[in-house]
Design an enzyme around this catalytic site. Sequence first.
Site, PDB file in Angstrom:
ATOM      1  CE  LYS A   1      -4.156   1.031  -2.028  1.00 42.38           C
ATOM      2  NZ  LYS A   1      -5.030   2.064  -1.680  1.00 42.38           N
TER       3      LYS A   1
ATOM      4  NE  ARG B   1       0.558   6.176   0.319  1.00 41.01           N
ATOM      5  CZ  ARG B   1       0.578   4.815   0.478  1.00 41.01           C
ATOM      6  NH1 ARG B   1       0.227   3.996  -0.074  1.00 41.01           N
ATOM      7  NH2 ARG B   1       1.238   4.366   1.459  1.00 41.01           N
TER       8      ARG B   1
END
Length: 808
Positions: free
Chosen positions: A753, A788
Amino acid sequence: MSIASEHSHSDQIIVQDLVVRTILGVDRWERSNPQPVRISVVCFTDISAAGATDHLPYSINYGSLCKEFEAHCAGHPYRSLEALAEGLARVALFGMGAPKVKVKVEKTKALLHAQAGGVEIFRAQEDYLPPPAPAGVEGEGAAKEDSKGAVDPQSRALDPESKNALGDRIFVKELRLNTIIGIHPWEREEKQVVLIDLDIHAGYDRVKGRRKLGKEDVVSPTHNYRTIVRSITEYVENSSYKTVESLATAIAHTAITRSHVGRITVRLSKPSALMFASCASVQLTRDRTSFLESDPPVSPLKGKRGAPLPKVGDDALSGGTVVAVALGSNLGDRAGNIERALREIESRKVGRVVDTSFLYETPPMYLEEQPAFLNGACKIVTPLSPAHLLSALKSIEADLGRTATVSKGPRVIDLDIILYGHSEVHLSHPDLTIPHIGLKEREFVLWPLSDIMPGYEHPILHRTISQLLSQLRKTPEYTPSAIRKILPHPRPLNASGDSAATSCDPSIISWADKTLVMGILNATPDSFSDGGDNFDLANAVASARRMLDAGADVLDVGGMSTRPGAPDVSEAEERTRVVPLIAELRKHGVSVPISIDTFRASVAEAAVEAGASWINDVTGGAADADMLPLAARLGVPIVLMHTRGDSRTMTSLTEYDNGDVPRGVALELAERVQAALKAGVRRWNIILDPGVGFAKDLQGNLALLRSLPAISSGAGRLPDPLPLTDLPHLAGESAEPLAALQGYPTLVGVSRKGFLGKLTGRGEPKERAFGTAAACTAAVAGGCNVIRVHDVKEMVDVARTADAIYRR
């Protein structure tokens, strides 16, 4: 008249504040550990002979008395203060020869907010019966002897007709609480300290014939100062009175009506009341006859009765009663059997299911040679009486296939009424006892009940469900069980929303075993990290196979990018991307859970029909009003993620009250949990995702990772029971589900991210593997259950290593 006769039994030998170390019940944290006990004793005797002769044997040697007390405490662990005081009285009366004695015993570490809790008794030798003779032997001379050959003082039982026992008192010294109290405007703005001293007249019920002398070493529910203080604390800290007179009266009322005390003296002191005095106080004594109504005094500020907020267990719906039902199964599709039973309860109008617990796999308790159970509990609102409810539940059991076997043997489904109605109610029926008679010893029932009704106070034991569980787990006899919180891997449901009955049990996921690795499979051309990599069906299947070979536990299939600024795609396009892929994966024998990453209910339903077993909604079910009812109808797990706005607006919504991102996330997630439970989603099917990277800036993301344990205390494992979090209790009335976040499993998605790019300077998402590894380790340390990730092979190693460090 002689000096001896004139002073017979009026002289006193006094020992003040002798401190001993002994096991006496539980400490302030409810642990059965040695703790300090303070003893004061007054022996009433005649010291005239010793005074005239200056010869100690004519008196009671206080040094010897102290040694006898210390030896007794070291060799006699007790559960109750009353029993210890009784034992010490016997030592003084029959071991040291005192005609009369007053004993005061205090536990200085018993209560967190009080100076001490204790008991005071007065006894004379005539208060006790002669020691019993052994079986087959007549006469007092054959009574039980101690190690020195003397008659054991502890063999003498207290006479049920003892008059002195009627004066026993239990006390709490200087309970310090904070509350709104006073008439001045500034006193209405801020809480101030009040000091409360309580004297519980333990002999009152004996005078009134309500309590007889019986087994000594038992804490009487009506004299349990822990329970009494707990009720008073809850009340006082939520009250807002103007006068100490009214608050003191309300405290007495609370003790009498909620804790069933017969008679109590309350001294309430306000240290800040007077500038040139240490405090101002009022003192009053009240008993059951003092309160003709069940309500406490009117609180002028509120304009209504100053009662506590409704407790779990209060009747909340007109014509309905709140009931707790235990759920169990150890044959066939155990989770499916429990789900079918819940649906039968509602379809037959037996009751409305308003909350469900987590599911626990538990070893059989009584008959051990049988399969493990799945256990849970539900809270329902029913119009039925206990007898009719019992009949209805037995009918459901029979129709689902339960047949008579050996007692406590295997069963397809087990539905037990545990609690019925208001916590003050105690019901008994020839085939039914409420509260359930085995509740306090059954960890497999207490865990599920603590999920949904932690504050419910047992009407007989006068402890909450959470406290009963804590007490059970901290008893010396407790052996840690193999209870595991689990997630069932659901079977596909048919069009009506029912899973096909089967004799085969599907797999389950134990949240305590390890951190699960969810592999990201984006069938999109524009995802921020892997856009286009899996847009082709064959490539996507090959990627999935590599992830599974690397150790992925779950696959997350998405058909629309949710990165900041990503454009929406049509519902039809999203479905075209994900449904064929999921079907192809199942066709190729993929058996692990497949999650569908979507916020559209229609896409989720089509994906589940194709073989998906989880729903992963980045909006927590907020974007599509049909999503949560769909998850409830399909009976599949759903990941509720925190976000704000959508992909176009989330980056402008990163401000939180007081800059407290973790608290803001927890509050908003609690609202989504409440919505899901109200829609009928089972608690065991909810997974929380705090939404790292969604509507959070760099510092917000880091604060979130640091504070994961605060989002969900326990995070799917079985810690010691904790008090309810300080998050608002969004449930309101007791017929609503409990929305506190404690105990939910959590999923964290940090992979590649943007905040990791800012920290590491890596502009290319695929180069952020090491940053991802560090963030995943932090997530595991914080108690998360699922990570995840894109780089499955590497993150499987990270998860295994982090588990070895943090999941000891």
